[in-house]
Design a protein around this motif. Structure first.
Motif, mmCIF file in Angstrom:
data_model
loop_
_atom_site.group_PDB
_atom_site.id
_atom_site.type_symbol
_atom_site.label_atom_id
_atom_site.label_comp_id
_atom_site.label_asym_id
_atom_site.label_seq_id
_atom_site.Cartn_x
_atom_site.Cartn_y
_atom_site.Cartn_z
ATOM 1 N N ASP A 1 -10.890 4.396 4.305
ATOM 2 C CA ASP A 1 -11.863 5.087 3.458
ATOM 3 C C ASP A 1 -12.048 4.453 2.085
ATOM 4 O OD1 ASP A 1 -11.975 6.816 5.580
ATOM 5 O OD2 ASP A 1 -11.051 8.512 4.546
ATOM 6 N N VAL A 2 -10.975 3.939 1.496
ATOM 7 C CA VAL A 2 -11.067 3.385 0.149
ATOM 8 C C VAL A 2 -11.177 1.863 0.172
ATOM 9 C CG1 VAL A 2 -9.893 3.182 -2.076
ATOM 10 C CG2 VAL A 2 -9.805 5.345 -0.819
ATOM 11 N N LEU A 3 -10.309 1.221 0.939
ATOM 12 C CA LEU A 3 -10.273 -0.244 0.956
ATOM 13 C C LEU A 3 -11.243 -0.847 1.968
ATOM 14 C CD1 LEU A 3 -6.412 -0.730 0.731
ATOM 15 C CD2 LEU A 3 -8.087 -0.778 -1.130
ATOM 16 N N TYR B 1 0.828 -1.208 0.000
ATOM 17 C CA TYR B 1 0.000 0.000 0.000
ATOM 18 C C TYR B 1 0.864 1.261 0.000
ATOM 19 C CZ TYR B 1 -3.480 3.380 1.616
ATOM 20 O OH TYR B 1 -4.299 4.471 1.734
ATOM 21 N N LEU B 2 1.962 1.244 0.750
ATOM 22 C CA LEU B 2 2.756 2.443 0.949
ATOM 23 C C LEU B 2 4.182 2.057 1.325
ATOM 24 C CD1 LEU B 2 2.671 5.650 1.626
ATOM 25 C CD2 LEU B 2 2.376 4.888 3.968
ATOM 26 N N LEU C 1 -5.951 -8.293 1.915
ATOM 27 C CA LEU C 1 -7.224 -8.187 1.223
ATOM 28 C C LEU C 1 -7.672 -9.575 0.747
ATOM 29 C CD1 LEU C 1 -6.387 -5.124 -1.038
ATOM 30 C CD2 LEU C 1 -7.814 -5.128 1.014
ATOM 31 N N PRO C 2 -8.973 -9.776 0.631
ATOM 32 C CA PRO C 2 -9.447 -11.024 0.037
ATOM 33 C C PRO C 2 -8.940 -11.112 -1.414
ATOM 34 C CG PRO C 2 -11.269 -9.785 1.003
ATOM 35 C CD PRO C 2 -10.058 -8.903 1.037
ATOM 36 N N PRO C 3 -8.678 -12.324 -1.931
ATOM 37 C CA PRO C 3 -8.121 -12.466 -3.280
ATOM 38 C C PRO C 3 -8.936 -11.758 -4.377
ATOM 39 C CG PRO C 3 -8.024 -14.546 -2.144
ATOM 40 C CD PRO C 3 -8.782 -13.605 -1.244
ATOM 41 N N GLN C 4 -10.234 -11.658 -4.235
ATOM 42 C CA GLN C 4 -11.057 -11.022 -5.262
ATOM 43 C C GLN C 4 -10.980 -9.505 -5.228
ATOM 44 O OE1 GLN C 4 -12.288 -12.627 -2.635
ATOM 45 N NE2 GLN C 4 -13.945 -11.457 -1.712
ATOM 46 N N ALA C 5 -10.314 -8.918 -4.232
ATOM 47 C CA ALA C 5 -10.251 -7.471 -4.090
ATOM 48 C C ALA C 5 -9.060 -6.882 -4.847
ATOM 49 C CB ALA C 5 -10.192 -7.095 -2.618
#
Length: 125
Positions: free
Chosen positions: A43-45, A6-7, A119-123
């Motif tokens: 906010d986004v994820l 992410y960062l 994150l879940p794999p579909q994300a």
């Protein structure tokens, strides 16, 4: 859960008078953490702090002298923290001020913090 970067943030820390690797490295970690606000995780994820993993790479002149518990203290609210060290950073003859530390060795440490979000794999974004 899949970890996605992410960062990546970089910080520096200095022990001006004590020659202490841990003091300089903790300052570097705090410096890196102070440069970022990870609002997008929430906010986004729509993830929270339990979905965050940190990899903290610390570079200082004598990594064998580091106190790993002290290095984790600035980020102790995260559950998944990996600390990696390497020889590097910088040292230089400084100024001895007895009230401020033992010796005149100035130590510079660098910290690179990589923030991962689980994150879940579909994300896949």
């Amino acid at each position: 859960m899949e970890k996605k970067r992410y960062l990546i943030e970089i910080g520096t820390g200095v022990d001006m008078h004590g020659g202490n690797m841990t003091t300089a490295s903790v300052k570097a970690i705090k410096n890196a953490m102070s440069h970022c606000c990870m609002a997008g995780i929430h906010d986004v994820l729509e993830a929270d702090i339990k979905d965050v993993a940190l990899r903290i790479k610390v570079s200082c002149p004598k990594p064998e002298e580091l106190d790993f518990q002290a290095l984790k203290e600035p980020v102790n609210f995260y559950e998944d923290v990996e600390i990696v060290t390497e020889k590097g950073g910088c040292s230089e003859k400084g100024l001895h001020v007895a009230q401020m530390g033992a010796g005149d060795n100035l130590i510079v440490a660098v910290a690179v913090i990589t923030v991962y979000v689980k994150l879940p794999p579909q994300a896949n974004m």
